[in-house]
Write a protein that holds these residues in place. Sequence first.
Motif, PDB file in Angstrom:
ATOM      1  N   HIS A  27      51.820  -8.002 -80.831  1.00  0.00           N
ATOM      2  CA  HIS A  27      53.162  -8.576 -80.724  1.00  0.00           C
ATOM      3  C   HIS A  27      54.302  -7.591 -80.962  1.00  0.00           C
ATOM      4  N   ARG A  28      53.956  -6.359 -81.381  1.00  0.00           N
ATOM      5  CA  ARG A  28      54.981  -5.383 -81.766  1.00  0.00           C
ATOM      6  C   ARG A  28      55.901  -5.979 -82.826  1.00  0.00           C
ATOM      7  N   ALA A  29      55.299  -6.644 -83.817  1.00  0.00           N
ATOM      8  CA  ALA A  29      56.050  -7.321 -84.874  1.00  0.00           C
ATOM      9  C   ALA A  29      55.277  -7.223 -86.186  1.00  0.00           C
ATOM     10  N   VAL A  30      55.995  -7.469 -87.287  1.00  0.00           N
ATOM     11  CA  VAL A  30      55.396  -7.499 -88.617  1.00  0.00           C
ATOM     12  C   VAL A  30      55.765  -8.813 -89.287  1.00  0.00           C
ATOM     13  N   THR A  31      55.035  -9.183 -90.336  1.00  0.00           N
ATOM     14  CA  THR A  31      55.389 -10.392 -91.068  1.00  0.00           C
ATOM     15  C   THR A  31      56.561 -10.083 -92.006  1.00  0.00           C
ATOM     16  N   SER A  32      57.241 -11.113 -92.430  1.00  0.00           N
ATOM     17  CA  SER A  32      58.384 -10.909 -93.324  1.00  0.00           C
ATOM     18  C   SER A  32      57.935 -10.312 -94.655  1.00  0.00           C
ATOM     19  N   LYS A  33      56.751 -10.666 -95.108  1.00  0.00           N
ATOM     20  CA  LYS A  33      56.197 -10.125 -96.352  1.00  0.00           C
ATOM     21  C   LYS A  33      56.011  -8.606 -96.241  1.00  0.00           C
ATOM     22  N   ILE A  34      55.478  -8.145 -95.128  1.00  0.00           N
ATOM     23  CA  ILE A  34      55.266  -6.723 -94.895  1.00  0.00           C
ATOM     24  C   ILE A  34      56.607  -6.011 -94.769  1.00  0.00           C
ATOM     25  N   LYS A  35      57.556  -6.676 -94.154  1.00  0.00           N
ATOM     26  CA  LYS A  35      58.880  -6.079 -93.998  1.00  0.00           C
ATOM     27  C   LYS A  35      59.533  -5.832 -95.359  1.00  0.00           C
ATOM     28  N   VAL A  36      59.448  -6.802 -96.255  1.00  0.00           N
ATOM     29  CA  VAL A  36      60.036  -6.645 -97.592  1.00  0.00           C
ATOM     30  C   VAL A  36      59.308  -5.547 -98.364  1.00  0.00           C
ATOM     31  N   ARG A  37      57.985  -5.584 -98.351  1.00  0.00           N
ATOM     32  CA  ARG A  37      57.206  -4.564 -99.061  1.00  0.00           C
ATOM     33  C   ARG A  37      57.492  -3.166 -98.515  1.00  0.00           C
ATOM     34  N   GLY A  38      57.528  -3.044 -97.216  1.00  0.00           N
ATOM     35  CA  GLY A  38      57.792  -1.744 -96.601  1.00  0.00           C
ATOM     36  C   GLY A  38      59.168  -1.210 -96.955  1.00  0.00           C
ATOM     37  N   ILE A  74      64.154  -2.603 -90.408  1.00  0.00           N
ATOM     38  CA  ILE A  74      64.703  -3.950 -90.595  1.00  0.00           C
ATOM     39  C   ILE A  74      64.903  -4.670 -89.268  1.00  0.00           C
ATOM     40  N   ARG A  75      65.124  -3.909 -88.212  1.00  0.00           N
ATOM     41  CA  ARG A  75      65.334  -4.516 -86.894  1.00  0.00           C
ATOM     42  C   ARG A  75      64.039  -4.878 -86.179  1.00  0.00           C
ATOM     43  N   LEU A  76      62.888  -4.549 -86.759  1.00  0.00           N
ATOM     44  CA  LEU A  76      61.617  -4.928 -86.140  1.00  0.00           C
ATOM     45  C   LEU A  76      61.506  -6.445 -86.075  1.00  0.00           C
ATOM     46  N   PRO A  77      60.910  -6.961 -85.009  1.00  0.00           N
ATOM     47  CA  PRO A  77      60.713  -8.410 -84.918  1.00  0.00           C
ATOM     48  C   PRO A  77      59.778  -8.909 -86.017  1.00  0.00           C
ATOM     49  N   VAL A  78      60.017 -10.139 -86.446  1.00  0.00           N
ATOM     50  CA  VAL A  78      59.197 -10.762 -87.492  1.00  0.00           C
ATOM     51  C   VAL A  78      58.315 -11.817 -86.851  1.00  0.00           C
ATOM     52  N   ILE A  79      57.045 -11.828 -87.246  1.00  0.00           N
ATOM     53  CA  ILE A  79      56.123 -12.849 -86.776  1.00  0.00           C
ATOM     54  C   ILE A  79      55.486 -13.483 -88.008  1.00  0.00           C
ATOM     55  N   ASP A  80      55.677 -14.759 -88.165  1.00  0.00           N
ATOM     56  CA  ASP A  80      55.049 -15.505 -89.249  1.00  0.00           C
ATOM     57  C   ASP A  80      54.301 -16.665 -88.621  1.00  0.00           C
TER      58      ASP A  80
END
Length: 89
Positions: A27-38, A74-80
Amino acid sequence: MRSSPRFHRWLHEHKTFGPILDNWHQHRAVTSKIKVRGALCMVASFSFSIWIVSQVWLKVALMVMLMTLLTWFIRLPVIDHLADRQENH
């Protein structure tokens, strides 16, 4: 992947890294949890580097690199996935 198929397979089968890599490849996306941790890890590591470095120009360069990297991340798409949410368990 090309240099070490064994390492590539290990990463994709890993319980922590596998789902992250699968989301990215599909999906070229990360979860919101991974985004915060990263973002927290980036800020912590760059802050430590900025604190350690003595030259002002290096501090400025590190700050610019941090802002650039955080902006991209931060601009990466989020997938949950809805099935993974706590209220569904």
